[in-house]
Motif scaffolding. Structure first.
Motif, PDB file in Angstrom:
ATOM      1  N   LEU A  45       0.777  -1.277   0.163  1.00  0.00           N
ATOM      2  CA  LEU A  45       0.191   0.112  -0.083  1.00  0.00           C
ATOM      3  C   LEU A  45       1.074   1.193  -0.163  1.00  0.00           C
ATOM      4  O   LEU A  45       0.651   2.188  -0.526  1.00  0.00           O
ATOM      5  N   ILE A  46       2.069   1.359   0.797  1.00  0.00           N
ATOM      6  CA  ILE A  46       2.884   2.402   0.695  1.00  0.00           C
ATOM      7  C   ILE A  46       3.467   2.729  -0.632  1.00  0.00           C
ATOM      8  O   ILE A  46       3.586   3.695  -0.962  1.00  0.00           O
ATOM      9  N   ASP A  47       3.721   1.644  -1.049  1.00  0.00           N
ATOM     10  CA  ASP A  47       4.277   1.615  -2.451  1.00  0.00           C
ATOM     11  C   ASP A  47       3.426   2.302  -3.424  1.00  0.00           C
ATOM     12  O   ASP A  47       3.684   3.121  -4.538  1.00  0.00           O
ATOM     13  N   CYS A  48       2.091   1.848  -3.318  1.00  0.00           N
ATOM     14  CA  CYS A  48       1.001   2.313  -4.200  1.00  0.00           C
ATOM     15  C   CYS A  48       0.789   3.580  -4.276  1.00  0.00           C
ATOM     16  O   CYS A  48       0.745   4.527  -5.041  1.00  0.00           O
ATOM     17  N   MET A  49       0.684   4.174  -3.044  1.00  0.00           N
ATOM     18  CA  MET A  49       0.460   5.429  -2.564  1.00  0.00           C
ATOM     19  C   MET A  49       1.458   6.505  -2.950  1.00  0.00           C
ATOM     20  O   MET A  49       1.439   7.385  -3.480  1.00  0.00           O
ATOM     21  N   THR A  50       2.934   6.142  -2.896  1.00  0.00           N
ATOM     22  CA  THR A  50       4.119   6.695  -3.182  1.00  0.00           C
ATOM     23  C   THR A  50       4.076   6.877  -4.621  1.00  0.00           C
ATOM     24  O   THR A  50       4.367   7.937  -5.307  1.00  0.00           O
ATOM     25  N   ASN A  51       3.766   5.792  -5.486  1.00  0.00           N
ATOM     26  CA  ASN A  51       3.674   5.813  -6.903  1.00  0.00           C
ATOM     27  C   ASN A  51       2.618   6.753  -7.405  1.00  0.00           C
ATOM     28  O   ASN A  51       2.786   7.696  -8.232  1.00  0.00           O
TER      29      ASN A  51
END
Length: 151
Positions: free
Chosen positions: A74-80
């Motif tokens: 989720l953190i990766d998705c939000m960062t992206n």
């Protein structure tokens, strides 16, 4: 990294690989892999750390260590989504400015709710797990907002 002979390796938007097993019936967030990536200027790491503080990542480390893989995804998705000028959500291109308010309001409770919402969801036919999770997260957050407005 080795994959099973029946697994298909796909390239994720953030630059990492995600293994999609062809013969499984369901896949939940615990089988996902975090695919973080750093940029030359370190902006990705700054955004990731800010998001970890925002959602109280330490709380999950202490109380839900089995959920950390899903939380990292989720953190990766939000960062992206915060780094890309546009992101495809539910088949429609969305500007970063439209997505930012949803991401900025994500907290521990919303992360827990989303992970509970995603548990047991079949991802058998999902080709791009990262894109699927981005759309699912924004749809979930929009649904939460709509629910609050109707109460």
């Amino acid at each position: 990294m080795r994959t099973a002979p029946h697994a298909k390796r796909t390239r994720c938007q953030t630059g990492g690989d995600i293994n999609n097993t062809q013969d499984h019936k369901t896949q939940d967030y615990k089988t996902l892999k975090s695919v973080s990536q750093s940029t030359e200027d370190g902006q990705t790491d700054v955004i990731r750390e800010r998001l970890k503080e925002q959602i109280d990542y330490g709380y999950f480390e202490d109380n839900y260590p089995d959920d950390l893989t899903g939380i990292n995804v989720l953190i990766d998705c939000m960062t992206n989504m915060l780094q890309s000028p546009t992101t495809r959500i539910g088949g429609f291109i969305q500007d970063r400015a439209a997505l930012r308010p949803y991401i900025e309001n994500v907290d521990t409770e919303k992360i827990q709710g989303f992970l509970d919402h995603m548990k047991g969801k079949s991802m058998r036919n999902v080709r791009n797990v990262n894109a699927y999770w981005q759309s699912a997260l924004i749809d979930f957050l929009r649904g939460q907002e709509l629910t609050l407005l109707t109460v």
